[in-house]
Each structure stands twice: as structure tokens, then as C-alpha cells.
Scaffold this active site. Structure first.
Site, PDB file in Angstrom:
ATOM      1  CG  ASP A  47     100.607  61.139  97.020  1.00  0.00           C
ATOM      2  OD1 ASP A  47     100.202  62.270  97.380  1.00  0.00           O
ATOM      3  OD2 ASP A  47      99.830  60.196  96.777  1.00  0.00           O
ATOM      4  CB  SER A  48     101.863  66.829  96.993  1.00  0.00           C
ATOM      5  OG  SER A  48     102.510  66.861  98.262  1.00  0.00           O
ATOM      6  CG  ASP A  86     100.637  60.936 101.203  1.00  0.00           C
ATOM      7  OD1 ASP A  86      99.829  60.706 102.119  1.00  0.00           O
ATOM      8  OD2 ASP A  86     100.591  61.957 100.493  1.00  0.00           O
ATOM      9  CE  LYS A 116      98.110  62.341 103.578  1.00  0.00           C
ATOM     10  NZ  LYS A 116      97.425  62.054 102.268  1.00  0.00           N
ATOM     11  CD  GLU A 118      94.874  60.198  98.071  1.00  0.00           C
ATOM     12  OE1 GLU A 118      95.732  61.078  97.943  1.00  0.00           O
ATOM     13  OE2 GLU A 118      94.155  59.804  97.115  1.00  0.00           O
ATOM     14  CD  GLU A 185      93.324  67.503  99.131  1.00  0.00           C
ATOM     15  OE1 GLU A 185      93.806  68.184  98.198  1.00  0.00           O
ATOM     16  OE2 GLU A 185      93.811  66.429  99.516  1.00  0.00           O
TER      17      GLU A 185
END
Length: 283
Positions: A47-48, A86, A116, A118, A185
Site C-alpha cells: 500500500d506504499s 497488502d 499481508k 499490519e 519494520e
């Protein structure tokens, strides 16, 4: 010759058998092809993309439709690498049912091999629900960009013993939830090393030192394509932004000076056909 597709078991075996796992982001077809051809093990449709492709100030505003759009493009360009996409903010936070539904879309429509998400202990049950539904999940602890505001911004996490223990427990929780790997991270290297030693699943570091089982970077950072901010943990292997700007400027100048296109970039006509055309035009 048919290319062997990398699978989840291939990735998990690398923790014991090596070599370290290489992972890199990609967000479209041409870059995905290049990353795949380079032999990178995992392509992360992160999602970056909200920041480096769409120009947002962060990742929170990225939608499911945007993630699906880019995941599809990447999937069309990949033969070998494992594709992880993501789950964007808000796609898995409300309920297990919604999380499973959105994860399913990323696999069925987006072409992802895994998703993925978070979060640590607070997201372990969500991760477990998705895994139970038959979708592989990669965890992500430490600096979690989707909730960076609550963490005090984009900064290193787990510097003191109490915070470090929380991240240690977060990583364990994601393993217990059934995740096949976990991203660490922006955490101190010694902490990442302890987590890596404890877990039976691979750790993928980004700003977490050299003792993780693998490494991931944002492609635009690695290639020098994103100039708004470069994290401390990034090594720039090229400065394509500067080279691209130089090339674009030369193009502009050559167009204005009528040096492009030259004869070698143009198509000719047979002389007799040109003569007939000019007659028809009355010239």
C-alpha cells in the site's frame, strides 16, 4: 522452458536452508516483469503505492479498489515470484467476515498468492480467521505505516525494553495465528535478531538489521525514483529520478530545436506515390 513458481513452502524452507529471502515492491506490469526477471523471491504489492505511485501523503487513504487494480497488473507480469498484496487500512479492521471477504478478493481478483496485514496481538485473531479461510497471511509488526500516527510518526519502534517486549510478543502472536512469515519494520537490529531466532517462520526485515531471514525494500526507494523522503534504512542502488529528468529535458530540447524526430525515426514514401499524392492535392 517452464519457470517454477515460488510457493509458500519454498519460502518457509528458506529459514533453515537459506539463502536469505529477497523481497521487493512492485505496482505495475513492466516493473513486476523486471523484478521477476531479476530473480527476486517475493513481490509485495504494497500500500506504499499510495505514496510513491498515487501521490498521497500516506497509506491510510489507499482503497481496496486501488490495491486490486495494481495487484492485477503485477500478477500479469509475474511468472516466478510469490506475490503478496497488502490489505489496505479499513479492509480488515471491522470484522472477521469483512477481512476474509477482502482477502479473498485480493487472491481471486487481484492474483495474489498471499496477503499481508499490519498489527500484532490485537490483529492475531483477524490473521487467524483469514488463514483458517485458506488464504496465506504475512504479518507485519514494528513500524506499521497504516497506524503511524498513533505510533508517533514514522520512527523506529521498540527502542526501550518494554516496547521491545511488546513487539516480541506481537511477532509471536502472528506466528501463533498461522502466518507463514512476518515483516519486521524499523526496529533495533538486536531485537529483530532475537525475534528471528525465536520464530519458526521467516522474518523479513526492513530497517531491522541483517539477521532477519530476508529483506524487503520499496522499489522506488531502492532505485531513487521517490525523492520526497528516503528512510535511513534504504540503500539507493541507482538514482533513476535524476537520470530520467535529464533524459526528459533532452527530449524537450530536441523537440523544440526540431532535432527529434530525425530521419531514422520517420517513415518514407516511394517517390512515385508522393508525386501522385501531390497531383491529387493540386500541388
Amino acid at each position: 522452458m517452464q519457470v517454477k513458481k515460488i510457493t509458500i513452502p519454498d519460502i518457509t524452507r528458506r529459514k533453515q536452508q537459506g539463502p536469505p529471502i529477497s523481497s521487493l515492491t512492485a505496482y505495475d506490469y513492466p516493473w513486476a516483469r523486471l523484478v521477476d526477471q531479476a530473480g527476486i523471491d517475493i513481490i509485495l504489492v504494497g500500500d506504499s503505492l499510495g505514496m510513491v505511485v498515487l501521490g498521497y501523503n500516506g497509506t491510510v487513504t489507499v482503497t481496496m479498489e486501488e490495491m486490486l487494480h495494481h495487484s492485477k497488473a503485477v500478477a500479469r507480469g509475474v511468472e516466478r515470484a510469490l506475490i503478496i498484496t497488502d490489505m489496505p487500512f479499513g479492509s480488515y479492521n471491522a470484522s472477521h467476515r469483512e477481512a476474509i471477504s477482502n482477502a479473498t478478493r485480493l487472491v481471486k481478483e487481484g492474483g495474489a498468492d498471499a496477503v499481508k496485514l499490519e498489527g500484532g496481538t490485537e490483529m492475531a485473531k483477524v490473521a487467524a480467521a483469514i488463514v483458517t479461510a485458506g488464504i496465506p497471511v504475512q504479518g507485519h509488526v514494528g513500524l506499521t505505516p497504516q497506524t503511524a500516527t498513533s505510533l508517533g510518526g514514522f520512527k523506529v519502534q521498540g527502542r526501550d525494553a518494554r516496547a521491545a517486549k511488546k513487539l516480541y510478543d506481537d511477532a509471536l502472536a502472528m506466528e501463533e495465528a498461522g502466518c507463514f512469515s512476518v515483516v519486521l519494520e524499523a526496529i533495533p537490529a538486536p531485537l529483530a535478531a532475537h525475534i528471528t531466532k525465536k520464530l519458526s517462520i521467516p522474518t523479513i526485515g526492513i530497517g531491522a538489521g541483517s539477521q532477519c531471514d530476508g529483506q524487503v525494500l520499496v522499489m522506488h526507494d531502492l532505485l531513487g525514483l521517490y525523492d520526497r523522503f528516503t528512510p535511513k534504512f534504504v540503500k539507493q542502488y541507482a538514482k533513476l529520478s535524476r537520470l530520467s529528468l535529464e533524459a526528459l529535458t533532452v527530449y524537450k530540447n530536441e523537440v523544440e530545436e526540431r532535432r527529434f524526430p530525425a530521419d531514422e525515426h520517420s517513415f518514407a514514401m516511394k517517390e512515385e506515390e508522393l508525386v501522385q499524392l501531390l497531383k491529387a492535392l493540386g500541388e
